[in-house]
Design a protein around this motif. Structure first.
Motif, PDB file in Angstrom:
ATOM      1  N   PHE A 139       0.838  -1.195   0.000  1.00 64.15           N
ATOM      2  CA  PHE A 139       0.000   0.000   0.000  1.00 64.15           C
ATOM      3  C   PHE A 139       0.872   1.244   0.000  1.00 64.15           C
ATOM      4  O   PHE A 139       2.014   1.246   0.461  1.00 64.15           O
ATOM      5  N   HIS A 140       0.305   2.282  -0.552  1.00 69.75           N
ATOM      6  CA  HIS A 140       0.954   3.595  -0.544  1.00 69.75           C
ATOM      7  C   HIS A 140      -0.136   4.655  -0.618  1.00 69.75           C
ATOM      8  O   HIS A 140      -0.934   4.673  -1.565  1.00 69.75           O
ATOM      9  N   GLY A 141      -0.183   5.510   0.389  1.00 68.36           N
ATOM     10  CA  GLY A 141      -1.216   6.535   0.418  1.00 68.36           C
ATOM     11  C   GLY A 141      -2.593   5.905   0.458  1.00 68.36           C
ATOM     12  O   GLY A 141      -2.896   5.084   1.316  1.00 68.36           O
ATOM     13  N   GLY A 142      -3.432   6.293  -0.516  1.00 68.67           N
ATOM     14  CA  GLY A 142      -4.788   5.765  -0.575  1.00 68.67           C
ATOM     15  C   GLY A 142      -4.963   4.647  -1.567  1.00 68.67           C
ATOM     16  O   GLY A 142      -6.083   4.387  -2.029  1.00 68.67           O
ATOM     17  N   ARG A 143      -3.875   3.942  -1.912  1.00 68.25           N
ATOM     18  CA  ARG A 143      -3.932   2.826  -2.863  1.00 68.25           C
ATOM     19  C   ARG A 143      -3.344   1.575  -2.209  1.00 68.25           C
ATOM     20  O   ARG A 143      -2.237   1.607  -1.672  1.00 68.25           O
ATOM     21  N   MET A 144      -4.091   0.498  -2.271  1.00 67.21           N
ATOM     22  CA  MET A 144      -3.644  -0.777  -1.711  1.00 67.21           C
ATOM     23  C   MET A 144      -3.802  -1.856  -2.774  1.00 67.21           C
ATOM     24  O   MET A 144      -4.826  -1.912  -3.457  1.00 67.21           O
ATOM     25  N   THR A 145      -2.800  -2.711  -2.913  1.00 66.19           N
ATOM     26  CA  THR A 145      -2.832  -3.806  -3.880  1.00 66.19           C
ATOM     27  C   THR A 145      -2.833  -5.134  -3.137  1.00 66.19           C
ATOM     28  O   THR A 145      -2.013  -5.353  -2.241  1.00 66.19           O
ATOM     29  N   LEU A 146      -3.751  -6.011  -3.525  1.00 67.21           N
ATOM     30  CA  LEU A 146      -3.894  -7.315  -2.895  1.00 67.21           C
ATOM     31  C   LEU A 146      -4.015  -8.390  -3.984  1.00 67.21           C
ATOM     32  O   LEU A 146      -4.477  -8.102  -5.089  1.00 67.21           O
ATOM     33  N   GLY A 186      -5.376 -12.737 -10.787  1.00 65.91           N
ATOM     34  CA  GLY A 186      -5.173 -11.310 -10.950  1.00 65.91           C
ATOM     35  C   GLY A 186      -4.913 -10.633  -9.611  1.00 65.91           C
ATOM     36  O   GLY A 186      -4.447 -11.246  -8.644  1.00 65.91           O
ATOM     37  N   SER A 187      -5.235  -9.352  -9.548  1.00 69.67           N
ATOM     38  CA  SER A 187      -5.019  -8.593  -8.322  1.00 69.67           C
ATOM     39  C   SER A 187      -6.169  -7.624  -8.104  1.00 69.67           C
ATOM     40  O   SER A 187      -6.943  -7.329  -9.015  1.00 69.67           O
ATOM     41  N   LEU A 188      -6.268  -7.128  -6.880  1.00 71.53           N
ATOM     42  CA  LEU A 188      -7.295  -6.166  -6.505  1.00 71.53           C
ATOM     43  C   LEU A 188      -6.631  -4.870  -6.086  1.00 71.53           C
ATOM     44  O   LEU A 188      -5.688  -4.867  -5.293  1.00 71.53           O
ATOM     45  N   GLU A 189      -7.132  -3.766  -6.627  1.00 73.83           N
ATOM     46  CA  GLU A 189      -6.638  -2.441  -6.281  1.00 73.83           C
ATOM     47  C   GLU A 189      -7.716  -1.731  -5.471  1.00 73.83           C
ATOM     48  O   GLU A 189      -8.804  -1.440  -5.969  1.00 73.83           O
ATOM     49  N   VAL A 190      -7.417  -1.480  -4.205  1.00 76.30           N
ATOM     50  CA  VAL A 190      -8.359  -0.842  -3.295  1.00 76.30           C
ATOM     51  C   VAL A 190      -8.008   0.644  -3.211  1.00 76.30           C
ATOM     52  O   VAL A 190      -6.848   0.995  -2.949  1.00 76.30           O
ATOM     53  N   LEU A 191      -8.998   1.497  -3.413  1.00 78.96           N
ATOM     54  CA  LEU A 191      -8.746   2.939  -3.486  1.00 78.96           C
ATOM     55  C   LEU A 191      -9.621   3.715  -2.513  1.00 78.96           C
ATOM     56  O   LEU A 191     -10.776   3.362  -2.276  1.00 78.96           O
ATOM     57  N   ARG A 192      -9.058   4.780  -1.954  1.00 79.55           N
ATOM     58  CA  ARG A 192      -9.823   5.788  -1.231  1.00 79.55           C
ATOM     59  C   ARG A 192      -9.002   7.072  -1.231  1.00 79.55           C
ATOM     60  O   ARG A 192      -7.758   7.045  -1.244  1.00 79.55           O
ATOM     61  N   THR A 234      -2.997   2.450   6.504  1.00 78.31           N
ATOM     62  CA  THR A 234      -1.978   2.200   7.520  1.00 78.31           C
ATOM     63  C   THR A 234      -1.568   0.732   7.487  1.00 78.31           C
ATOM     64  O   THR A 234      -2.283  -0.114   6.915  1.00 78.31           O
ATOM     65  N   PRO A 235      -0.423   0.376   8.095  1.00 75.64           N
ATOM     66  CA  PRO A 235      -0.018  -1.042   8.147  1.00 75.64           C
ATOM     67  C   PRO A 235      -1.066  -1.928   8.799  1.00 75.64           C
ATOM     68  O   PRO A 235      -1.259  -3.075   8.385  1.00 75.64           O
ATOM     69  N   ALA A 236      -1.760  -1.431   9.823  1.00 78.19           N
ATOM     70  CA  ALA A 236      -2.787  -2.239  10.486  1.00 78.19           C
ATOM     71  C   ALA A 236      -3.923  -2.554   9.524  1.00 78.19           C
ATOM     72  O   ALA A 236      -4.434  -3.685   9.499  1.00 78.19           O
ATOM     73  N   GLU A 237      -4.318  -1.591   8.712  1.00 76.16           N
ATOM     74  CA  GLU A 237      -5.400  -1.822   7.754  1.00 76.16           C
ATOM     75  C   GLU A 237      -4.962  -2.807   6.667  1.00 76.16           C
ATOM     76  O   GLU A 237      -5.748  -3.652   6.221  1.00 76.16           O
ATOM     77  N   PHE A 238      -3.705  -2.712   6.244  1.00 73.77           N
ATOM     78  CA  PHE A 238      -3.208  -3.657   5.244  1.00 73.77           C
ATOM     79  C   PHE A 238      -3.201  -5.071   5.818  1.00 73.77           C
ATOM     80  O   PHE A 238      -3.573  -6.037   5.131  1.00 73.77           O
ATOM     81  N   ALA A 239      -2.810  -5.211   7.086  1.00 71.79           N
ATOM     82  CA  ALA A 239      -2.803  -6.531   7.721  1.00 71.79           C
ATOM     83  C   ALA A 239      -4.212  -7.104   7.808  1.00 71.79           C
ATOM     84  O   ALA A 239      -4.430  -8.299   7.583  1.00 71.79           O
TER      85      ALA A 239
END
Length: 346
Positions: free
Chosen positions: A128-135, A141-147, A153-158
């Motif tokens: 993740f970086h800023g408001g973009r998270m890749t899973l 494929g992959s999922l790009e989560v945006l806000r 934060t690291p806790a949200e990524f976990a």
């Protein structure tokens, strides 16, 4: 009073959180819940607050700044935010079990995201970086989560990764479900068992004759609690054969301990000699090979001729007799074990 979500970074030092909460309290803001996210830039405090109706977004931002908070984010909140984070996460995990394709919607809810985009290529490393998270998408494929705000934060990524792991396990179970066509044209479903199958498995045992049950359970049919544990054996797998209409008509279990395993099969009287036992044992053998089990044994009565024939079709190896019991070893492609290793039950 109105619900607001307030997030701000403070120095990770003793007393700094209390300064921020005191600044909010001076404006009659009631803190209903707080989460603390540790980051490299400091502690990110995420509040759900109940504020007087006359307070505006600007008023709350000013209160955060006076409380030594920085990078503040303030937005209106919904009543759903009153649920604590563990409860929220568990509810979403439960939804994934029943709706495997709801991962994108679940991530939006978990992370208060704007949207989730699916990418056909899984080239980007999860992060993740800023408001973009890749899973990683379990389905490919992959999922790009945006806000837009606030930054992840690291806790949200976990938390998001944990939800993806649940979805991955559910997808794996669905992939392992196969349809078996019997010689008479009947289509059977072979799939892994789970806790939700307890009632159906209990009914299946009730339908079996005493003689069939005795061959499977020489020491007696286990109690309901033991049967429930067999649905998801530690280190092993239980497969069910489900007939049209949803009734369980056969059950096979692999119990594994280290590099040795034991298999047991039970087929309802009306469904015996139709290939179900053979199909279930072959799938359990493949599962054992994939998981590094070197040898699988079956302990059966010496007079159980039908089961001996089934084991020979699957690929029986050494056969040892001890009184009225016979131990049949099924070799796998797993790690080699010495021929002198005694066959033991898992």
């Amino acid at each position: 009073m109105a619900l607001w979500r307030v997030r701000a970074t403070v120095d990770d030092r003793p007393g700094y959180l209390s300064v921020l909460t005191a600044s909010l309290a001076l404006r009659s803001v009631n803190i209903l819940a707080v989460q603390v996210h540790t980051t490299e830039d400091g502690a990110v405090d995420d509040f759900l607050v109940d504020a007087p109706d006359h307070l505006t977004e600007a008023d709350l931002l000013a209160a955060v700044a006076k409380g030594r908070g920085r990078d503040a984010f303030v937005a209106r909140a919904e009543a759903q935010g009153l649920a604590d984070q563990p409860t929220r996460s568990l509810a979403l995990a439960g939804r994934l079990v029943h709706e495997p394709d709801s991962l994108g919607e679940s991530l939006v809810t978990l992370l208060d995201a704007t949207e989730v985009r699916w990418r056909p290529q899984g080239g980007d490393t999860p992060g993740f970086h800023g408001g973009r998270m890749t899973l990683t998408d379990p389905a490919g494929g992959s999922l790009e989560v945006l806000r837009a705000l606030p930054a992840f934060t690291p806790a949200e990524f976990a938390r998001a990764q944990a939800l993806v792991e649940v979805a991955t396990a559910v997808h794996r179970r669905h992939r392992e479900q196969v349809t078996l066509l019997l010689p008479d044209g009947t289509e059977m479903v072979l799939r892994a068992a789970g806790p939700d199958d307890a009632a159906a498995v209990g009914e299946f045992h009730d339908e079996c004759s005493p003689a069939t049950l005795h061959r499977r359970y020489p020491a007696g049919v286990p109690a309901d609690a033991r049967l429930r544990r067999l649905l998801e054996p530690a280190g092993g797998l239980t497969l069910l054969a489900v007939a049209p209409g949803g009734a369980v008509v056969a059950m096979a279990t692999l119990l594994a301990e280290g590099d040795l395993g034991e298999v047991r099969v039970l087929v309802a009287d009306d469904w015996q000699r139709r290939g179900l036992g053979t199909a279930l044992l072959r799938r359990l053998r493949v599962h054992a090979e994939r998981n590094g089990v070197a040898a699988v044994v079956a302990h059966i009565g010496a007079g159980n001729v039908a089961m001996l024939r089934t084991l020979r079709r699957v690929g029986a190896g050494p056969i040892e007799r001890d009184g009225a019991m016979v131990t049949v070893t099924l070799r796998t492609a797993g790690p080699r074990v010495s021929d002198e290793t005694p066959a033991t039950s898992g």
